[in-house]
Design a protein around this motif. Structure first.
Motif, short mmCIF file in Angstrom:
data_model
loop_
_atom_site.label_atom_id
_atom_site.label_comp_id
_atom_site.label_asym_id
_atom_site.label_seq_id
_atom_site.Cartn_x
_atom_site.Cartn_y
_atom_site.Cartn_z
N MET A 15 0.78 -1.05 -0.75
CA MET A 15 -0.37 -0.19 0.05
C MET A 15 0.76 1.28 -0.29
O MET A 15 0.63 2.46 -0.77
CB MET A 15 -0.72 -0.28 1.25
CG MET A 15 -1.85 -1.13 0.98
SD MET A 15 -3.35 -0.84 2.46
CE MET A 15 -3.10 -1.72 3.58
N ILE B 72 0.90 3.40 -2.75
CA ILE B 72 0.61 5.23 -2.79
C ILE B 72 1.38 6.83 -3.23
O ILE B 72 1.66 7.13 -4.23
CB ILE B 72 0.55 5.92 -1.18
CG1 ILE B 72 -0.97 4.86 -0.39
CG2 ILE B 72 0.45 7.41 -0.90
CD1 ILE B 72 -1.18 5.09 0.16
N TYR C 11 -3.01 6.52 -5.54
CA TYR C 11 -3.52 7.02 -4.38
C TYR C 11 -4.70 5.83 -4.29
O TYR C 11 -5.44 5.93 -2.49
CB TYR C 11 -3.70 7.79 -4.08
CG TYR C 11 -2.95 8.64 -5.34
CD1 TYR C 11 -1.69 9.06 -3.93
CD2 TYR C 11 -2.81 9.81 -5.98
CE1 TYR C 11 -0.24 9.60 -4.81
CE2 TYR C 11 -2.02 10.60 -6.59
CZ TYR C 11 -0.53 10.78 -5.77
OH TYR C 11 0.37 11.57 -6.62
N ASN C 12 -5.50 5.58 -4.81
CA ASN C 12 -6.87 4.46 -5.00
C ASN C 12 -6.88 3.60 -4.73
O ASN C 12 -5.93 2.93 -4.99
CB ASN C 12 -7.76 5.21 -5.42
CG ASN C 12 -8.13 7.02 -5.95
OD1 ASN C 12 -8.20 7.37 -5.11
ND2 ASN C 12 -6.87 6.93 -7.46
N LEU D 265 -1.90 4.61 7.98
CA LEU D 265 -2.00 5.38 6.53
C LEU D 265 -2.37 6.47 5.65
O LEU D 265 -1.18 7.85 5.47
CB LEU D 265 -1.91 3.84 5.09
CG LEU D 265 -1.40 2.99 5.10
CD1 LEU D 265 -1.26 1.79 4.38
CD2 LEU D 265 0.19 2.95 5.94
N LYS D 266 -3.94 7.37 6.20
CA LYS D 266 -3.87 7.61 6.03
C LYS D 266 -3.32 9.19 6.73
O LYS D 266 -3.36 10.42 6.61
CB LYS D 266 -5.64 7.77 5.86
CG LYS D 266 -5.77 7.29 5.20
CD LYS D 266 -7.99 6.93 5.13
CE LYS D 266 -8.44 6.38 4.23
NZ LYS D 266 -10.00 5.98 4.37
N TYR E 47 -0.48 10.12 5.02
CA TYR E 47 -0.89 10.27 3.78
C TYR E 47 -1.46 10.39 3.40
O TYR E 47 -3.09 9.78 3.05
CB TYR E 47 -0.59 8.57 2.17
CG TYR E 47 0.94 8.19 2.37
CD1 TYR E 47 2.69 8.95 2.02
CD2 TYR E 47 1.16 7.10 3.64
CE1 TYR E 47 2.64 8.72 1.92
CE2 TYR E 47 2.38 6.53 3.50
CZ TYR E 47 3.09 6.97 2.52
OH TYR E 47 4.13 6.47 2.99
N ALA F 167 -4.78 9.80 0.50
CA ALA F 167 -4.91 7.55 0.22
C ALA F 167 -6.04 7.41 0.30
O ALA F 167 -7.10 8.44 0.77
CB ALA F 167 -4.24 7.64 1.35
N ASN F 168 -6.75 7.49 -0.72
CA ASN F 168 -8.22 6.99 -0.37
C ASN F 168 -8.06 5.51 -0.25
O ASN F 168 -8.18 4.84 -1.80
CB ASN F 168 -8.87 7.59 -2.47
CG ASN F 168 -10.36 7.03 -2.27
OD1 ASN F 168 -11.29 6.73 -1.17
ND2 ASN F 168 -10.57 6.44 -3.43
N ILE F 169 -8.82 4.67 0.28
CA ILE F 169 -8.07 2.90 0.65
C ILE F 169 -9.90 2.76 0.77
O ILE F 169 -10.52 3.45 2.20
CB ILE F 169 -7.29 2.92 1.25
CG1 ILE F 169 -5.70 3.09 1.29
CG2 ILE F 169 -7.28 0.85 1.43
CD1 ILE F 169 -5.70 3.77 2.12
#
Length: 424
Positions: A351, A355, A360-361, A384-385, A388, A391-393
């Protein structure tokens, strides 16, 4: 009495091992599908070493239904899929059961995947296939198969096949969504698949390097549209990540939704397993021999991967994969590298790598009850968010009873956010 009857019945079931004589007689060895691109190449590597390996190509929902007859729904989803594939193939009538064996991999670690062998034996016995030999593919000595040996030539060919698969997957997914002439990418992909399979028989290192360079060259010459699509990374449990049936054809869905799919190299998983032996020796219960063998395997594989990195070095379209050491260094400040049950720290590292490379997704997909991967996958999303913010997880669970509509809707919401971010 009933107890003695069960014991007597179990004693009459003696499964024959896969012997050298069976190999000489060219027994068909059935292998479950996991990663179509890579396993087609691995099949050729095995054929070239004298094993009549047959990877089960056609996989559909009926395989899952078959697996559920013999594996409890609470067990590992990948176990349900692979055992269903094997049982359905044996029932199909396509194979001479007197000259057929099956092969299944074993992690040997504290993961439910280590129960595949026991679950498969039970399923085969329940369906009357107790005379079908089982080859357990593992390096932990879990099961003996005198007719199957993991030799250096087989390892080298398998490594070449894995790297061919990684590169072809990388350039295919990067190019296909943007091609101007529909079908051109698939045509070139098919050409190189056949060429790579043919060249695995000789496993010539010079030819291997030339093929890698020429693959990159051919795919860079494909005319593509001047447009920008959101990149969507795919991480998670190894079979669900690469198996089209297990993940409801996620690559096709993402491309049809106007995005580009980015899938980490399959080779990284095996390097991660080898790298874990060093940490087992340092901090847990491993020994020096296992650590040394793991490090030797990493040196061998990374040496071949360096050939791929050289081929990609001057590319303006395709990225260069990181080494297993670079991946581990990217997350050692986030979590312990002793997390090596399931996909462990590699899941988080993938991940981070996605990123930092512009994807990013991310779709983080796991079997519903895959506890270790929920910890290093879903459990790491907040961290992670924080690191970053862009980030769009999205975490998505996969199991036989999971709603496909719910899965797709969650991914669509992630894609909407990805497209909104492109506008911003």
């Amino acid at each position: 009495d009933y107890k003695n009857t069960i014991i007597k019945k179990s004693e009459t079931i003696t499964r024959p091992p896969y012997t050298k004589e069976m190999r000489k007689k060219q027994y068909t060895v059935l292998a479950p599908q996991m990663a179509p691109i890579h396993f087609e190449l691995i099949e050729q590597a095995s054929l070239s070493e004298g094993y009549n390996l047959k990877v089960l190509q056609v996989v559909d929902k009926t395989d899952i239904e078959e697996g559920l007859k013999y594996v409890n729904n609470d067990s590992c989803y990948p176990a349900i899929i692979v055992i269903g594939q094997i049982i359905k193939a044996l029932k199909s009538g396509k194979y001479d059961l007197k000259h057929t064996a099956v092969i299944i991999s074993q992690t040997g670690g504290p993961c439910r995947a280590s129960n595949y062998l026991a679950l498969l034996k039970k399923a085969l016995d329940s369906t009357g296939f107790h005379n079908v030999p089982i080859i357990s593919l593992n390096v932990a000595g879990l099961e003996k198969s005198p007719g199957f040996k993991i030799t250096l030539p087989l390892i080298k060919k398998a490594v070449m096949g894995m790297i061919y698969g990684d590169l072809l997957m990388r350039v295919l997914y990067r190019t296909r969504p943007y091609e101007k002439n529909k079908g051109e990418t698939e045509k070139i992909f098919s050409k190189w698949m056949e060429k790579c399979k043919s060249d695995l028989y000789s496993a010539n290192r010079k030819v291997f390097r030339e093929n890698l360079y020429n693959i990159v060259k051919d795919f860079e010459q494909i005319n593509i549209k001047n447009e920008f699509r959101p990149k969507v990374g795919l991480v998670g449990e190894i079979l669900v990540k690469y198996h089209p049936t297990a993940n409801n054809n996620m690559v096709e869905f993402i491309e049809n939704s106007g995005a580009e799919m980015v899938v980490p190299d399959l080779t990284d998983f095996f390097l991660y397993c080898a790298y874990g032996r060093e940490f087992n020796y340092r901090y847990l219960s491993g020994n020096k021999v296992q650590s040394t063998l793991g490090n030797l395997f990493i040196s061998l594989v990374e040496g071949y991967r360096n050939d791929m990195r050289s081929a990609l070095k001057n590319s303006k379209r395709f990225g260069i994969p990181k080494t297993i050491y670079q991946l581990s260094q990217s997350v050692e400040h986030i979590l312990s590298l002793c997390n090596h049950t399931g996909e462990g720290w590699l899941l988080t590292a993938e991940m981070v790598d996605l990123i930092e490379s512009g994807a990013y997704n991310i779709i983080c997909m796991q079997p519903f009850a895959c506890l270790p991967n929920h910890i290093t996958g879903k459990g790491m999303i907040k961290k992670l968010k924080d690191l970053y913010p862009h980030a769009n997880i999205v975490a998505v669970d996969y199991d036989p009873g999971a709603s496909e509509v719910n899965q797709i809707n969650r991914i669509r919401l992630m894609l909407e956010k990805a497209k909104d971010n492109l506008v911003v």
